[in-house]
Each structure stands twice: as structure tokens, then as C-alpha cells.
Design a protein around this motif. Structure first.
Motif, PDB file in Angstrom:
ATOM      1  N   LYS A  11      39.071  37.849  49.324  1.00  0.00           N
ATOM      2  CA  LYS A  11      39.151  37.444  47.908  1.00  0.00           C
ATOM      3  C   LYS A  11      40.079  38.358  47.109  1.00  0.00           C
ATOM      4  N   VAL A  12      39.970  39.658  47.366  1.00  0.00           N
ATOM      5  CA  VAL A  12      40.804  40.627  46.656  1.00  0.00           C
ATOM      6  C   VAL A  12      42.286  40.420  47.003  1.00  0.00           C
ATOM      7  N   VAL A  13      42.546  40.217  48.271  1.00  0.00           N
ATOM      8  CA  VAL A  13      43.929  40.006  48.713  1.00  0.00           C
ATOM      9  C   VAL A  13      44.473  38.681  48.158  1.00  0.00           C
ATOM     10  N   GLU A  14      43.640  37.646  48.163  1.00  0.00           N
ATOM     11  CA  GLU A  14      44.029  36.333  47.632  1.00  0.00           C
ATOM     12  C   GLU A  14      44.399  36.420  46.145  1.00  0.00           C
ATOM     13  N   PHE A  15      43.584  37.166  45.392  1.00  0.00           N
ATOM     14  CA  PHE A  15      43.811  37.358  43.950  1.00  0.00           C
ATOM     15  C   PHE A  15      45.205  37.961  43.709  1.00  0.00           C
ATOM     16  N   THR A  16      45.545  38.929  44.539  1.00  0.00           N
ATOM     17  CA  THR A  16      46.837  39.613  44.445  1.00  0.00           C
ATOM     18  C   THR A  16      47.987  38.672  44.825  1.00  0.00           C
ATOM     19  N   LYS A  17      47.752  37.906  45.871  1.00  0.00           N
ATOM     20  CA  LYS A  17      48.767  36.977  46.376  1.00  0.00           C
ATOM     21  C   LYS A  17      49.115  35.918  45.325  1.00  0.00           C
ATOM     22  N   GLU A  18      48.096  35.353  44.725  1.00  0.00           N
ATOM     23  CA  GLU A  18      48.286  34.321  43.695  1.00  0.00           C
ATOM     24  C   GLU A  18      49.212  34.803  42.585  1.00  0.00           C
ATOM     25  N   ARG A  19      49.104  36.096  42.271  1.00  0.00           N
ATOM     26  CA  ARG A  19      49.898  36.674  41.180  1.00  0.00           C
ATOM     27  C   ARG A  19      51.203  37.309  41.667  1.00  0.00           C
ATOM     28  N   ASP A  20      51.427  37.246  42.956  1.00  0.00           N
ATOM     29  CA  ASP A  20      52.648  37.819  43.542  1.00  0.00           C
ATOM     30  C   ASP A  20      52.758  39.318  43.202  1.00  0.00           C
ATOM     31  N   TRP A  21      51.624  39.986  43.287  1.00  0.00           N
ATOM     32  CA  TRP A  21      51.562  41.411  42.937  1.00  0.00           C
ATOM     33  C   TRP A  21      51.732  42.328  44.148  1.00  0.00           C
ATOM     34  N   ASP A  22      51.798  41.712  45.314  1.00  0.00           N
ATOM     35  CA  ASP A  22      51.874  42.531  46.520  1.00  0.00           C
ATOM     36  C   ASP A  22      53.098  43.460  46.488  1.00  0.00           C
ATOM     37  N   GLN A  23      54.167  42.990  45.861  1.00  0.00           N
ATOM     38  CA  GLN A  23      55.400  43.771  45.756  1.00  0.00           C
ATOM     39  C   GLN A  23      55.199  45.123  45.032  1.00  0.00           C
ATOM     40  N   PHE A  24      54.174  45.206  44.176  1.00  0.00           N
ATOM     41  CA  PHE A  24      53.932  46.463  43.449  1.00  0.00           C
ATOM     42  C   PHE A  24      52.986  47.391  44.214  1.00  0.00           C
ATOM     43  N   HIS A  25      52.320  46.823  45.219  1.00  0.00           N
ATOM     44  CA  HIS A  25      51.224  47.548  45.866  1.00  0.00           C
ATOM     45  C   HIS A  25      51.651  48.363  47.078  1.00  0.00           C
ATOM     46  N   SER A  26      52.621  49.248  46.885  1.00  0.00           N
ATOM     47  CA  SER A  26      52.930  50.203  47.946  1.00  0.00           C
ATOM     48  C   SER A  26      51.741  51.157  48.077  1.00  0.00           C
ATOM     49  N   TYR A  52      44.646  38.310  33.060  1.00  0.00           N
ATOM     50  CA  TYR A  52      45.906  38.106  33.780  1.00  0.00           C
ATOM     51  C   TYR A  52      45.952  36.711  34.404  1.00  0.00           C
ATOM     52  N   PRO A  53      46.061  35.654  33.586  1.00  0.00           N
ATOM     53  CA  PRO A  53      46.145  34.311  34.168  1.00  0.00           C
ATOM     54  C   PRO A  53      47.409  34.196  35.027  1.00  0.00           C
ATOM     55  N   VAL A  54      47.286  33.468  36.129  1.00  0.00           N
ATOM     56  CA  VAL A  54      48.382  33.376  37.102  1.00  0.00           C
ATOM     57  C   VAL A  54      49.705  33.016  36.431  1.00  0.00           C
ATOM     58  N   GLU A  55      49.672  32.057  35.526  1.00  0.00           N
ATOM     59  CA  GLU A  55      50.954  31.571  34.950  1.00  0.00           C
ATOM     60  C   GLU A  55      51.653  32.641  34.106  1.00  0.00           C
ATOM     61  N   LYS A  56      50.900  33.564  33.549  1.00  0.00           N
ATOM     62  CA  LYS A  56      51.529  34.631  32.765  1.00  0.00           C
ATOM     63  C   LYS A  56      51.847  35.873  33.604  1.00  0.00           C
ATOM     64  N   ALA A  57      50.977  36.167  34.543  1.00  0.00           N
ATOM     65  CA  ALA A  57      51.054  37.454  35.242  1.00  0.00           C
ATOM     66  C   ALA A  57      51.872  37.403  36.531  1.00  0.00           C
ATOM     67  N   LYS A  58      52.201  36.209  36.960  1.00  0.00           N
ATOM     68  CA  LYS A  58      52.860  36.054  38.273  1.00  0.00           C
ATOM     69  C   LYS A  58      54.154  36.860  38.368  1.00  0.00           C
ATOM     70  N   GLY A  59      54.174  37.760  39.319  1.00  0.00           N
ATOM     71  CA  GLY A  59      55.408  38.489  39.629  1.00  0.00           C
ATOM     72  C   GLY A  59      55.778  39.606  38.665  1.00  0.00           C
ATOM     73  N   VAL A  60      54.907  39.902  37.712  1.00  0.00           N
ATOM     74  CA  VAL A  60      55.217  41.009  36.793  1.00  0.00           C
ATOM     75  C   VAL A  60      54.076  42.028  36.774  1.00  0.00           C
ATOM     76  N   SER A  61      54.424  43.292  36.530  1.00  0.00           N
ATOM     77  CA  SER A  61      53.408  44.350  36.530  1.00  0.00           C
ATOM     78  C   SER A  61      53.035  44.756  35.102  1.00  0.00           C
TER      79      SER A  61
END
Lengths: 104, 104, 104, 104
Positions: free
Chosen positions: A7-22, B89-98
Motif C-alpha cells: 500500500k505504501v509503495v502503491e501510494f508513492t507510485k500513483e504520485r510518481d514520487w519514487d524519483q525523489f526517494h533515493s 496530496y491528491p494525485v492530480e496535483k501532487a503527481k511528479g512534484v515534491s
């Protein structure tokens, strides 16, 4: 635990936040959230349970992401560390004292 | 998770350390261990996986003790917090940004 | 430095906050503010100079209060510590490397 | 203060450590050292004055390096921040209470 990780990983994936998570950024994040948890106890030992729950959740959340990122199982590393700690703090020496191992 | 909690609590019990584990002291301990984890990344983003595993384990260990001490389920508080975070952090606003929610 | 210390202590006195400023609480406060400073760099190395100035000021402020509370001179303890560090990190061994002293 | 800064910067220069001292790495270092200072108070409020002096000195040392690196005067930023804090915590509201400004 496995379900929680997913669930935690999915939440991150949906937001494309993995790129920040070094690993480095996650280590910073764990420290930052640990500071917010500590703030619940800044001036005394009383605490607001709702605030503590939220801040503790943030720390755990980043710990799960860190474990996932570096490819380790959270449960396994805690068990492995307990074995090491058991050697540093054998029951007969450590019982009832908070002394650090290098002064035991 | 339940099994892990039992082992962590048992380890503490054997050493009679519960007396030191007030929520406040555990919050301090989480911050201290988070600092040691961060030290693995102090000067650059390379890291020694064995050191990171040990320090991450220490943070998780104290988080489990804290959850137990204040009587909450680690999994449940993370899920609850994720719901709150999803609103900030709704997906549509937060996607791909930190960007932080108050600047989104 | 002396003038700064007097202003910081005066600020606290006016608000009758000295009662909260035990060394332990100040140590917590320094960690909390250090976390807020770190947050300025959470996801990358860019930073907002105004935010960094504010958070760094908070850390320094609590350091001054801590030094005052335990009765030491901030300048003197830094000089004393530099002498110890110089022995752990002699120029000829430490030059140009970020290696920790126990691995030098 | 100026003399102290010069000595701290000189110490770094001799070891060619400036290359490691990005603002981000200094922010991490301040958090790490703040954690070590907190460790002096991990299980209770008693403390070893010599350990506290050493750890507090480390925090201050990195704060001086950070201020130098981002080109600000430590004294000035603390004075500037005190002005802001004075507005958030006016004497008549904040006197004798540790309440956070958003709950005052």
C-alpha cells in the motif's frame, strides 16, 4: 507487513514520487519526521495521542519505503539487529540498567 | 508484524528495560537512531548496506516499542495517516512534484 | 557573542520561559530545529535562503541557551573541541578525505 | 564571533574539507550532531557535562560553517529571527506558557 508495504509503495507510485526517494533522501526524511515526533514531547512528557500517532506513522512510512528501496525486509533486519544487540547487552549484565554497552 | 512486536517486547522485558521506555524517551531514541542512519549518508549518497540495515533496524525497533507503549497498531496508524496525506496530496496535483502541500 | 547571549537570555526572561529550558528540553529543541533546517534540503540540494536563515537561527538560538544553562562559553567549547578533533584528524591523514577517524 | 569563525574555517581549509561542506551536507551534519547531543539525555535528564560540551560544540561548529557557506552572519540571523518570534509570541500572551503560537 507485506500488505502494508504494498500500500505504501502503491501510494508513492500513483504520485510518481519514487524519483525523489533515493536512500539518502529517505534517510533525511526519517530524521525530519523523527524531529516532528520529538516535538510532541518538546517541553514535557505529556502528549497529544493523535499528534503522536500521525508523526510516528510518518516515521514508519519512510522506514518502509527505505527498506523497500534498498531491498531488505524490515522484519528480518530487526531480527538480525536484535541478535547483535543481544551480544552487546547480555541479560545478566544489562538487566535493569540503561548503561551503554561500552560502559557496561 | 504481530510476531515481530512480540519478539521486540520480549527482548525488552528480559532486560527489564521497560522502565526506561516512556513515550518521551522512545521519541528521543527514534531521533537519535535516525541521526545515526543519516550519518551513513553524511558526505555523499553512497552507503554501506550493512551499516544502513543496522541503523534502519534500530529506528524501526524503537517505533515498534513506541507503538506498543502508547497502545496503537503500527499498521493501522500508517493506513490512517495515508488517508490524511491523500487529501493533502491528491494525485492530480501532487503527481511528479515534491512540492509541500501548503505550496501546491 | 556576549551581547547576543544577553539578548537571547533577555528574550527568554521576558516571557518567563526559563522554567521550560532544562538542558534536556534544550537538547530536544536543538534536534527538532535541526530537523526543520534539514527539511529545507529534503528532496534536493536547492534551498530557499530565507527559510534556511530562519531555521539555522533557531538552532543557534537554542545552542546559546544551552551553553548559558550549563554554564559554558560557546566559543571556548568549540575551541576545546577543535583541539580534540585535530588529534583525531591530523592534517596529513585527513587532508581531502571525508573518512571517519576510526577508518582513517 | 568573527575570530571563532576564522578559526573554524581555517581548520576546514587546512584539511581541504570545504569540498564536502555543501549547505545540504552541513544541514545533515547539524542533525547528526544534534542527535549525538540528545543521546546525552536519552534515558534521563542527568548528563555528563564533558560529553554535553563536546556534542554541543560539534553542533555550533557546523552552524558556523553553514552560516559562512551561505554567506550570512550568525549573530544577525538570530537577531532577525528574534524579531519575528517576538511577533508570534508577544510577551502578554506567551508569558509563562510553552504553548505553540498557533494555539496561543
Amino acid at each position: 507487513m507485506k500488505e502494508l508495504k504494498e500500500k505504501v509503495v502503491e501510494f508513492t507510485k500513483e504520485r510518481d514520487w519514487d524519483q525523489f526517494h533515493s536512500p539518502e533522501n529517505l534517510a533525511k526524511s526519517i530524521s525530519i519526521e523523527a524531529g516532528e515526533l520529538l516535538e510532541c514531547f518538546q517541553w514535557n512528557s505529556n502528549y497529544d495521542i493523535e499528534e503522536v500517532k500521525d508523526e510516528l506513522a510518518d516515521v514508519i512510512n519512510y522506514c518502509i519505503l527505505m527498506a523497500d528501496k534498498i531491498g531488505v525486509d524490515p522484519k528480518q533486519i530487526v531480527l538480525d539487529k536484535m541478535e547483535k544487540t543481544a551480544k552487546k547487552y547480555p541479560v545478566e549484565k544489562a538487566k535493569g540498567v540503561s548503561t551503554k554497552y561500552n560502559k557496561l
